[in-house]
Design an enzyme around this catalytic site. Structure first.
Site, PDB file in Angstrom:
ATOM      1  N   TYR A 137       0.892  -1.172   0.000  1.00  0.00           N
ATOM      2  CA  TYR A 137       0.000   0.000   0.000  1.00  0.00           C
ATOM      3  C   TYR A 137       0.924   1.213   0.000  1.00  0.00           C
ATOM      4  CZ  TYR A 137      -4.101   2.625   1.837  1.00  0.00           C
ATOM      5  OH  TYR A 137      -5.149   3.484   2.032  1.00  0.00           O
ATOM      6  N   HIS A 142      -2.220   7.749  -3.201  1.00  0.00           N
ATOM      7  CA  HIS A 142      -3.350   6.823  -3.055  1.00  0.00           C
ATOM      8  C   HIS A 142      -3.746   6.723  -1.574  1.00  0.00           C
ATOM      9  CE1 HIS A 142      -6.003   3.413  -3.527  1.00  0.00           C
ATOM     10  NE2 HIS A 142      -5.277   2.704  -2.681  1.00  0.00           N
ATOM     11  N   GLU A 213      -1.640  -1.427 -10.520  1.00  0.00           N
ATOM     12  CA  GLU A 213      -0.474  -1.761  -9.707  1.00  0.00           C
ATOM     13  C   GLU A 213       0.606  -2.376 -10.587  1.00  0.00           C
ATOM     14  OE1 GLU A 213      -1.028  -3.881  -6.057  1.00  0.00           O
ATOM     15  OE2 GLU A 213      -3.121  -3.235  -5.810  1.00  0.00           O
ATOM     16  N   THR A 361      -2.135   0.269  -5.189  1.00  0.00           N
ATOM     17  CA  THR A 361      -2.608   1.179  -6.236  1.00  0.00           C
ATOM     18  C   THR A 361      -1.638   2.341  -6.407  1.00  0.00           C
ATOM     19  OG1 THR A 361      -4.834   0.633  -5.555  1.00  0.00           O
ATOM     20  CG2 THR A 361      -4.596   2.574  -6.949  1.00  0.00           C
TER      21      THR A 361
HETATM   22 CA    CA Z   1      -4.392  -3.617  -4.031  1.00  0.00          CA
END
Ligand code: CA
Length: 429
Positions: A137, A142, A213, A361
């Site tokens: 992450y 994001h 991604e 992301t």
């Molecule tokens: Ca993801």
């Protein structure tokens, strides 16, 4: 060891279009089914697929320590486990075989018939058997956008208060990782209606999203209990693919507290079929983002550990032209792959050949560079216009989501091809 396969001046005797993602400097690795229904490990130059199993049997890898069946397998896991020295020897040899100056295979019509395939004669497969899938992450924009949307109570600098200290991640499912071209069904699940009700309803998700991604593939890295220092981490990274981490936002909203995403994320994750080696990406290194908060010593990373990879997402409604909805870049990552791998193993968790690590992301600082629909439309409040006049808050049944990525510098382009996935209605037997 010099990366002679990266020589920007080399050309191939195979035809390569000017804007191809796969010049002779790329030499990716993948697995495909041939016209004779045989699964083999291969590479690609321009629009020609090359059967590495056949090349090896014909003696073209003489002098490189490889087992006889290393390329005659359903997955790249064993080859990846051979380590970086072998990957480099093989890539360099492939570059030599297909060099415009080398006539050995070029003039051998019989061998070429066995080794070379047009793309319409092959079917790309999943390149690895994914043992474990971890999704990070690590894009700061994001994480900020999600924090704003979800109205987190515990924030610092617009981020969850641990975010600037830990490359956060979660464990996913490897069973639902699929290659480009395999369609995905809209999942069923629990969600809360938007009327303030506290009792969930059951049915098809109404908010299917993509997540733009990238993911890296590892080799055998460490034993149980051992950790990988941040400065050694890249030794264990074989290469990268594009990853669409499909997400059901309405299911996610209801289930994510307190343990994080579960069924909202594990129904499908699509990857591009060619693994682009970290070696091929060498010319595209860039500095990472500025460090905002002092990092613990085991996470401190030196040098250019980020990569300038242009990314885009397009949506193609059924029977219509595609519309590009997002343009982002892998360089927007705050935590780099070395930091992710160092963190992942700091507690002694083993990482194996064929593990897949998603970036999370990838969103940039502008609206157009947001890597998911929930950000691009701000929770569906500002629908996106498609080229056929229709609008999208989230992904509709029979839409195809296409992600592409490439690097370009001094006239050489190294690309990832694409990951293209159609969303089908709810599964029916
Ligand atoms: Ca993801």
């Amino acid at each position: 060891m010099p990366l002679s396969a990266n020589n920007p001046d080399r050309t191939s005797w195979l035809h390569v279009d000017k804007h191809s993602d796969f010049p002779i400097q790329n030499i990716p690795f993948g697995v495909f089914l041939t016209r004779d229904d045989i699964i083999t490990i291969g590479t690609r130059i321009g629009d020609t697929a090359i059967d590495l199993g056949a090349l090896h049997q014909l003696g073209y890898f003489k002098g490189i320590p490889l087992t006889d069946d290393i390329f005659l397998q359903d997955t790249l896991n064993d080859f990846i486990a051979d380590g970086r020295k072998t990957w480099r020897l093989v890539r360099d040899r492939i570059a030599e075989i297909f060099d415009a100056e080398n006539n050995t295979l070029k003039n051998n019509i019989e061998h070429k018939k066995i080794v070379l395939f047009r793309l319409d004669e092959i079917e790309m497969q999943l390149p690895i058997q994914v043992g474990d899938f971890t999704d990070f992450y690590s894009s700061i924009e994001h994480a900020k956008n999600v924090s704003k949307m979800l109205d987190y109570a515990e924030v610092d600098k617009d981020l969850p208060k641990n975010w600037l200290h830990i490359p956060l991640g979660n464990h996913g499912r490897s069973s639902s990782i699929i290659p480009s071209g395999i369609p995905v069904n809209r999942p069923l699940g629990q969600s809360l209606a938007n009327d303030g009700s506290h009792t969930p309803v059951f049915g098809p998700s109404k908010a299917i999203d993509f997540e733009l991604e990238m993911a890296f593939v590892t080799t055998d890295a460490n034993d149980l209990g051992e950790s990988i220092p941040v400065e050694e981490a890249e030794e264990y990274i074989f290469g990268l693919v594009l990853l669409n981490d499909w997400s059901a936002r309405d299911l996610q909203k209801w289930e994510y507290a307190p343990l994080g995403p579960f069924l909202a994320k594990n129904f499908a994750s699509s990857i591009s079929p060619w693994i682009i080696t970290l070696d091929a990406l060498e010319p595209y290194r860039v500095e990472g983002l500025k460090v905002i908060e002092t990092q613990l010593p085991y996470l401190k990373s030196k040098g250019k550990k980020s990569f300038d990879i242009n990314l885009e997402v397009a949506i193609q409604p059924k029977g219509a032209k595609e519309t590009v909805v997002c343009k982002s870049n892998f360089k927007y990552m705050y935590w780099n792959m070395s930091q992710q791998l160092a963190h992942h193993t700091v507690n002694g968790c083993p990482v194996n050949s064929g593990d897949l690590m998603g970036s999370g992301t990838i969103s940039g600082p502008t609206t157009e560079s947001c890597g998911s629909m929930i950000e691009l439309t701000w929770k569906g409040e500002n629908p996106l216009k498609m080229s056929d006049g229709s609008e999208r808050e989230f992904i509709h049944d029979n839409d195809t989501v296409i992600m592409r990525g490439y690097c370009e510098k001094d006239g050489t382009r190294i690309g990832f091809g694409e990951v293209s996935t159609k969303l089908l209605p709810v599964y029916k037997k």
